[in-house]
Design a protein around this motif. Structure first.
Motif, mmCIF file in Angstrom:
data_model
loop_
_atom_site.group_PDB
_atom_site.id
_atom_site.type_symbol
_atom_site.label_atom_id
_atom_site.label_comp_id
_atom_site.label_asym_id
_atom_site.label_seq_id
_atom_site.Cartn_x
_atom_site.Cartn_y
_atom_site.Cartn_z
ATOM 1 N N PRO A 210 0.829 -1.183 0.008
ATOM 2 C CA PRO A 210 0.026 0.121 0.012
ATOM 3 C C PRO A 210 0.987 1.263 0.104
ATOM 4 N N ASN A 211 2.155 1.204 0.308
ATOM 5 C CA ASN A 211 2.968 2.386 0.170
ATOM 6 C C ASN A 211 3.148 2.661 -1.383
ATOM 7 N N ILE A 212 2.894 2.077 -2.082
ATOM 8 C CA ILE A 212 2.966 2.297 -3.627
ATOM 9 C C ILE A 212 2.077 3.363 -4.173
ATOM 10 N N GLN A 213 2.439 4.532 -4.563
ATOM 11 C CA GLN A 213 1.621 5.509 -5.147
ATOM 12 C C GLN A 213 1.570 5.488 -6.786
ATOM 13 N N LEU A 214 2.556 4.824 -7.258
ATOM 14 C CA LEU A 214 2.674 4.821 -9.041
ATOM 15 C C LEU A 214 3.369 3.665 -9.416
ATOM 16 N N ALA B 51 3.289 1.064 -26.592
ATOM 17 C CA ALA B 51 2.367 1.964 -25.801
ATOM 18 C C ALA B 51 2.875 1.865 -24.412
ATOM 19 N N ALA B 52 2.325 2.589 -23.602
ATOM 20 C CA ALA B 52 2.432 2.845 -22.120
ATOM 21 C C ALA B 52 1.430 3.067 -21.198
ATOM 22 N N VAL B 53 1.309 2.479 -19.887
ATOM 23 C CA VAL B 53 0.443 2.842 -19.065
ATOM 24 C C VAL B 53 1.001 3.423 -17.780
ATOM 25 N N LEU B 54 -0.001 3.980 -17.301
ATOM 26 C CA LEU B 54 0.564 4.828 -15.829
ATOM 27 C C LEU B 54 -0.694 4.560 -14.792
ATOM 28 N N TRP B 55 -0.427 4.134 -13.499
ATOM 29 C CA TRP B 55 -1.618 4.038 -12.505
ATOM 30 C C TRP B 55 -0.819 4.932 -11.571
ATOM 31 N N LEU B 56 -1.629 6.029 -11.225
ATOM 32 C CA LEU B 56 -1.113 7.018 -10.104
ATOM 33 C C LEU B 56 -2.132 7.313 -9.118
ATOM 34 N N GLN B 57 -1.960 6.793 -7.942
ATOM 35 C CA GLN B 57 -2.978 7.005 -6.848
ATOM 36 C C GLN B 57 -4.196 6.634 -7.161
ATOM 37 N N GLY B 58 -4.685 5.485 -7.664
ATOM 38 C CA GLY B 58 -5.851 4.958 -8.110
ATOM 39 C C GLY B 58 -6.204 5.480 -9.664
ATOM 40 N N GLN B 59 -5.613 6.482 -10.312
ATOM 41 C CA GLN B 59 -6.241 6.781 -11.452
ATOM 42 C C GLN B 59 -5.174 6.078 -12.473
#
Length: 361
Positions: free
Chosen positions: A255-259, A276-284
């Motif tokens: 749960p410490n991971i934000q990105l 292509a590329a993907v990003l998960w940032l604080q749930g978005q």
């Protein structure tokens, strides 16, 4: 929400900890038939610092091992050329056995023939690094906004993994964002105790991490995260849903991971990839455009992506824009010889905004 990145005056925008290597590249010729090579200075962690300095104009540094012998002189010159501030732990070469700057052998493949990578990391100086070798209070005391290391360095020895954790604890105490590229390399971990040890080591490290870079294989084999296999002949490796499923499992355990971010690559041949590329940032969730690459040299593309993404976040760009910068820079990096960038910021921004390959007159 956004990452809590320092905005005060800092000596360094970005600091990496990892091994420097020299890569011997015979181009499209297999090594068994090679008569000449290019020499590239590289390192999964260093490449990000070099890219952020040379292309993006940030103040970057590298903490690493250095050997007093001609290969070390060559490597140091290239590091200076890329504008990266070096913090070296020096080792003396005995003239015969080392310690050495590691050698990576990597041809480029061609068409249906894939690139082949192998190593000589015997008596590698970087593997001798251990906690206490760097004065973190002095380094971080001057101000560091972002700290980065990776799984390649973690695999080199028991002491390098402990050094990463020591550095991450110092970085967090100093208010720096902490990132880690899992960069799972089966050949390196096989020599270091196998997949079981990789999971044990990397899971310990990732408990100290804010931002994680890694693909499905990295998460599965590096962290032991169970996830779907992309194995059907008709399944696309560009489907972001597969990766986002694995991210959910990952952040539940850490749960410490934000990105979490990665590139998505569909390989049609050694020289033709979809990218292509993907990003998960604080749930978005964010997804880049997709493009088709004509690849000259694929080594370093992932590090190019990480550099562009980190630059976007360090300079306050919106997450989608930061992701697109990473995607664009990683794509451009595959069009150059070597592992580090030759792009300009203007070129990266133009491609990220939909630029084309038409002649610029």
């Amino acid at each position: 929400m956004a990452l809590a990145i320092r905005t005060d005056a800092c000596a360094l925008d970005f600091l990496a900890l990892g091994a420097l290597v020299h890569r011997l590249d015979p181009g499209v010729i297999p090594f068994r038939k090679a008569r000449s090579v290019e020499i590239h200075v590289s390192g999964g962690e260093y490449n990000v610092a070099a890219n952020l300095s040379d292309c993006f104009g940030l103040k970057t540094g590298i903490c690493t091992a250095m050997v007093r012998y001609p290969i070390g002189d060559l490597v140091q010159a290239r590091v200076r050329e890329m504008g990266v501030q070096a913090f070296y732990k020096y080792f003396e070469h005995d003239g015969v056995r080392g310690p050495n700057i590691a050698t990576v052998y990597s041809d480029r493949g061609y068409g249906v023939r894939p690139p082949i990578v192998f190593y000589n990391r015997a008596n590698e100086a970087a593997a001798l690094l251990r906690p206490g070798d760097f004065d973190w209070s002095q380094i971080f005391g001057q101000g560091v906004r972002w700290f980065h290391s990776g799984g390649i360095f973690a695999s080199l020895s028991e002491t390098t993994a402990e050094l990463i954790i020591e550095a991450m604890q110092a970085a967090r105490s100093a208010g720096a964002i902490v990132s880690f590229d899992l960069n799972y390399r089966a050949k390196l971990w096989k020599a270091a105790g196998g997949e079981k040890r990789a999971v044990e080591v990397l899971r310990r490290i990732v408990t100290h991490v804010d931002c994680l870079v890694g693909n499905e294989e990295d998460l599965q084999k590096g962290l032991g995260i169970r996830g779907p296999e992309v194995s059907r002949p008709d399944a696309s490796r560009l489907d972001p849903a597969v990766f986002f499923e694995m991210i959910q499992a990952t952040v539940q355990q850490f749960p410490n991971i934000q990105l979490v971010a990665t590139t998505l690559r569909e390989v049609h041949s050694s020289n033709r990839h979809d990218w292509a590329a993907v990003l998960w940032l604080q749930g978005q969730r964010y997804v880049s455009p997709t493009c088709q690459l004509d690849v000259l040299d694929r080594i370093g593309g992932g590090d190019g992506f990480a550099a562009g993404l980190f630059y976007g976040l360090l300079t306050g760009r919106p997450p989608q824009e930061a992701l697109n910068l990473g995607w664009a820079h990683g794509a451009l990096l595959t069009t150059y010889h070597g592992d580090t960038t030759m792009a300009t910021l203007a070129e990266v921004e133009a491609f990220a905004q939909g630029g084309s390959a038409r002649v610029q007159r």
